[in-house]
Design an enzyme around this catalytic site. Structure first.
Site, PDB file in Angstrom:
ATOM      1  CG  ASP A   9      39.604  32.127  48.775  1.00  0.00           C
ATOM      2  OD1 ASP A   9      40.289  33.023  48.237  1.00  0.00           O
ATOM      3  OD2 ASP A   9      40.105  31.182  49.399  1.00  0.00           O
ATOM      4  CG  HIS A  26      40.112  40.540  41.255  1.00  0.00           C
ATOM      5  ND1 HIS A  26      39.875  39.762  42.373  1.00  0.00           N
ATOM      6  CD2 HIS A  26      41.434  40.864  41.287  1.00  0.00           C
ATOM      7  CE1 HIS A  26      41.000  39.631  43.062  1.00  0.00           C
ATOM      8  NE2 HIS A  26      41.961  40.283  42.424  1.00  0.00           N
ATOM      9  CG  LEU A 120      19.231  40.240  49.071  1.00  0.00           C
ATOM     10  CD1 LEU A 120      19.131  39.085  50.072  1.00  0.00           C
ATOM     11  CD2 LEU A 120      19.837  39.744  47.745  1.00  0.00           C
TER      12      LEU A 120
END
Length: 226
Positions: A9, A26, A120
């Protein structure tokens, strides 16, 4: 700790604070996502789930949504080979029916290319909402006509987007004190997750802050309801 969830966020607020355009926030946030994958690899974390775009985010301007999806597509195309090299598996979770053919093709391409990567496992929550996921799972069960005695927590989990992935151990949310909530993120999977709220915006989130979150997790005595 096996599984970390991150609510990324603050991209737009970070851009505004630095007198930049929203898309630049962004862009910086996407760059930091790559760093977060590296931090998890270096720390021995097996699973990472990031909240990239919620079902509610479709309400943003068409221009911003288009940029976000363009950014995602660009990242997947450019980083696919690097993910394979590093052993990072990419999986998208969320409601895919609103994606166009190009987006779906790019998603399937990186999922297929990385499906055998073992170091991962990264789930990217895109067009995702925790309640929506549960409703979709319930609809799948209903469509199969399963008897009620066959529906248990364990069987229900197999119908979720995250089937086969362990529950979240730690949720990290960036963006400051006014955002101390989960915002429909992994509603089922976070029931016993520890929560770490950072005052940093996602584009400025650092390895040092990531390590603080890990230390916080280690300091908590987890009883899991017992």
């Amino acid at each position: 700790m096996r599984h970390i969830g991150i609510i990324m966020d603050g991209n737009r607020r970070w851009a505004k604070t630095h007198k930049l355009e929203t898309f630049q926030g962004h862009n910086k946030g996407a760059e930091n996502f790559g760093h977060a994958c590296d931090w998890c690899l270096q720390s021995g974390v097996e699973y990472l789930t990031v909240y990239a775009f919620s079902t509610e985010n479709w309400g943003r301007t068409e221009k911003e949504v288009k940029h976000l999806f363009g950014l995602m597509e660009k990242y997947f195309i450019e980083e696919k080979a690097r993910c394979v090299e590093k052993g990072v598996r990419i999986k998208l979770i969320g409601e895919r029916s609103r994606f166009d053919a190009r987006t779906m093709s790019i998603i399937r391409d990186i999922e297929t290319a990385t499906e055998n990567c073992k170091k991962l496992y990264v789930q990217i929550a895109l067009s995702y909402g925790g309640r929506d996921e549960i409703v979709r799972a319930a609809k799948k069960i209903a469509s199969q006509g399963l008897p009620h005695e066959a529906i248990t927590e364990e069987s229900f989990e197999t119908y979720l987007d995250t089937a086969g992935v362990p529950d979240v151990d730690l949720v990290i949310r960036t963006g400051g004190a006014e955002n101390r909530r989960l915002s429909n993120f992994l509603t089922w999977q976070t029931v016993y997750a520890e929560l770490f709220f950072s005052d940093l915006m996602w584009p400025e989130f650092t390895r040092e802050e990531f390590d603080r979150a890990l230390e916080y997790y280690k300091s908590v005595k987890r009883k899991l309801g017992r």
